[in-house]
Write an enzyme that holds these catalytic residues in place. Structure first.
Site, PDB file in Angstrom:
ATOM      1  N   GLY A 150      48.043  33.667  57.697  1.00  0.00           N
ATOM      2  CA  GLY A 150      47.174  34.622  57.013  1.00  0.00           C
ATOM      3  C   GLY A 150      46.530  35.625  57.960  1.00  0.00           C
ATOM      4  O   GLY A 150      46.394  36.814  57.637  1.00  0.00           O
ATOM      5  N   CYS A 160      36.172  28.434  59.831  1.00  0.00           N
ATOM      6  CA  CYS A 160      36.417  29.352  60.932  1.00  0.00           C
ATOM      7  C   CYS A 160      35.157  29.624  61.726  1.00  0.00           C
ATOM      8  O   CYS A 160      35.216  29.965  62.886  1.00  0.00           O
ATOM      9  CB  CYS A 160      36.985  30.653  60.395  1.00  0.00           C
ATOM     10  SG  CYS A 160      38.204  30.368  59.138  1.00  0.00           S
ATOM     11  N   HIS A 174      49.574  26.820  54.948  1.00  0.00           N
ATOM     12  CA  HIS A 174      48.810  25.578  55.172  1.00  0.00           C
ATOM     13  C   HIS A 174      47.633  25.403  54.220  1.00  0.00           C
ATOM     14  O   HIS A 174      46.944  24.383  54.252  1.00  0.00           O
ATOM     15  CB  HIS A 174      48.363  25.452  56.633  1.00  0.00           C
ATOM     16  CG  HIS A 174      47.224  26.320  57.061  1.00  0.00           C
ATOM     17  ND1 HIS A 174      45.946  25.844  57.175  1.00  0.00           N
ATOM     18  CD2 HIS A 174      47.174  27.618  57.410  1.00  0.00           C
ATOM     19  CE1 HIS A 174      45.150  26.823  57.594  1.00  0.00           C
ATOM     20  NE2 HIS A 174      45.870  27.911  57.738  1.00  0.00           N
TER      21      HIS A 174
HETATM   22  N1  PLP Z   1      42.076  34.567  54.971  1.00  0.00           N
HETATM   23  C1  PLP Z   1      41.376  33.593  54.356  1.00  0.00           C
HETATM   24  C2  PLP Z   1      40.646  33.904  53.097  1.00  0.00           C
HETATM   25  C3  PLP Z   1      41.333  32.307  54.897  1.00  0.00           C
HETATM   26  O1  PLP Z   1      40.632  31.354  54.297  1.00  0.00           O
HETATM   27  C4  PLP Z   1      42.033  32.055  56.104  1.00  0.00           C
HETATM   28  C5  PLP Z   1      41.971  30.728  56.745  1.00  0.00           C
HETATM   29  O2  PLP Z   1      40.962  30.054  56.734  1.00  0.00           O
HETATM   30  C6  PLP Z   1      42.764  33.096  56.686  1.00  0.00           C
HETATM   31  C7  PLP Z   1      42.750  34.341  56.098  1.00  0.00           C
HETATM   32  C8  PLP Z   1      43.550  32.898  57.937  1.00  0.00           C
HETATM   33  O3  PLP Z   1      44.753  32.238  57.655  1.00  0.00           O
HETATM   34  P1  PLP Z   1      45.564  31.476  58.810  1.00  0.00           P
HETATM   35  O4  PLP Z   1      44.808  30.229  59.085  1.00  0.00           O
HETATM   36  O5  PLP Z   1      46.895  31.204  58.207  1.00  0.00           O
HETATM   37  O6  PLP Z   1      45.649  32.384  59.966  1.00  0.00           O
END
Ligand code: PLP
Length: 395
Positions: free
Chosen positions: A72, A326, A202
């Site tokens: 993402g 995060c 994931h």
């Molecule tokens: N966007 C959102 C809304 C997310 O919740 C996340 C992951 O927590 C991401 C982007 C990032 O995705 P990735 O973990 O695949 O890089």
């Protein structure tokens, strides 16, 4: 043995058994590089093509509109930076919201250094974007609007169909980060007028490190990773065959079982919300009561500090997150809750419970029992709690 309850499915999910099984042959037997002309390559290419076709069909787009990414974060970076870099001659303005994932916000902040003008839309107290402000913010130089489908911290569902409609009328591109939404929200990019969409395996029982960006054909976007001819020359790098195969199987199951899963998840979510509100005083639900992801409940517990609560729950075998996964670990306060104007004294205790396919009603009994005890213990140590009860503060 200590009970273990995983309530952090918004951070990541376990890999589904069928997904693991589907991936295994592509690590060893069918290990070829899909770009190779020989048999080994062709077998691998066949699997990638089948996955791309199926993922496109599930999203309501053409296979040539799917670009595989590492997840993402990469898809969001590509959508934002790619459009800006490829269309500088047409404008320098991007509109996003204050509650986007860091992958979007940080990409926008980076572009500000290059001269981009970014509008960060406000949200209401439930974490939902202001459509009137969006309409007023669009100018001649607006290249892109990027608003997430569902928020990762408080689960608020954004009015993406209305946003897409506004963008289409004003001839501005619309990107949505649907990372938290795939498998929970019904999305069809053609029907919903979406120009670009990010997803990540994931979050729906697929492997980590794989995702996709849908880019509608005809949109001018920049080549994101220089290198070979992979992804129609837009993103170089040897194709990750096993993970793509796994993502396809995971997405197919998630979409096939969406209604039944949502029913179960929202039942558990609502039961947790009801029990916290009736059994724990001074607990506040963050986000909208109905317009939220089926698996998300985010609560603040007044007078306590979230990290302590999470550590206590962890010792009791319950895995939850503070704010978003995060930002946990950095002790940074949540940009989402502050955009929602949640009072600072309760922002710090925000705790996210995100259910998954293995969650059940017995988990809720165990969580409530431990939550009640932990909140009582932490409040007994809290000077703020003592103060509001009129007790002397011991230091
Ligand atoms: N966007 C959102 C809304 C997310 O919740 C996340 C992951 O927590 C991401 C982007 C990032 O995705 P990735 O973990 O695949 O890089």
């Amino acid at each position: 043995m200590k009970r273990k309850i995983y309530l952090d499915n918004a951070a990541t999910t376990s890999v589904d058994k069928d997904v693991t099984e589907a991936m295994l042959p592509y690590f060893s037997g069918t290990f070829g590089n899909p770009n190779s002309l020989h048999f080994f390559g062709r077998e691998a290419a066949k699997a990638v093509t089948a996955a791309r076709d199926n993922i496109a069909a599930m999203l309501g787009c053409k296979p040539t509109e799917i670009y595989f990414t590492s997840g993402g974060t990469e898809a969001d970076n590509w959508a934002i930076k790619g459009i800006y870099n490829a269309n500088k001659d047409k404008g320098n303005h991007i509109i996003t919201s204050k509650i986007e994932h860091k992958a979007v916000i940080a990409s926008c902040k980076r572009l500000e250094k290059d001269g981009a003008k970014i509008t960060y839309l406000d949200v209401d107290k439930y974490g939902i974007v202001d459509l009137e402000q969006l309409k007023k913010s669009i100018t001649e130089g607006t290249l892109l609007v990027s608003v997430m489908t569902a928020n990762n911290e408080v689960g608020s569902l954004q009015p993406i169909k209305e946003i897409a409609q506004i963008c289409a009328e004003r001839k501005v591109l619309f990107h949505t980060d649907a990372v938290q939404a795939i498998g929970t929200v019904d999305i069809n990019v053609k029907r919903d007028n979406i120009d670009m969409l990010s997803l990540s395996a994931h979050k729906f029982y697929g492997p980590k490190g794989i995702g996709a960006l849908y880019i509608k054909n005809g949109i001018k976007n920049d080549r994101y990773i220089s290198g070979g001819s992979q992804e129609r020359g837009m993103r170089g790098g040897t194709t990750n065959v096993p993970l793509i195969v796994g993502m396809n199987v995971a997405m197919e199951k998630a979409i096939r079982d969406m209604d039944i899963n949502n029913k179960k998840l929202s039942y558990l979510r609502d039961m947790l919300i009801k029990r916290i509100e009736s059994e724990i005083p001074d607990a506040f639900l963050n986000g909208h009561r109905e317009r939220r992801l089926a698996n998300n409940a985010n609560f603040s517990f007044k007078y306590i500090e979230g990290e302590s609560l999470i550590l206590m729950l962890d010792m009791q075998g319950i895995a939850v997150s503070s704010g978003s996964a995060c930002t946990s670990g950095s002790l940074e306060s949540s940009h989402v809750l502050s955009a929602m104007n949640v009072p600072a004294e309760i922002t710090q205790s925000a705790t996210r419970f995100s259910f998954g396919k293995d969650s059940n009603e017995q988990d809720i009994d165990y969580i409530i029992e431990n939550l009640k005890n932990n909140v009582t213990t932490l409040r007994a140590m809290s000077p703020l709690f003592a103060q509001q009860k009129g007790e002397p503060i011991n230091v």
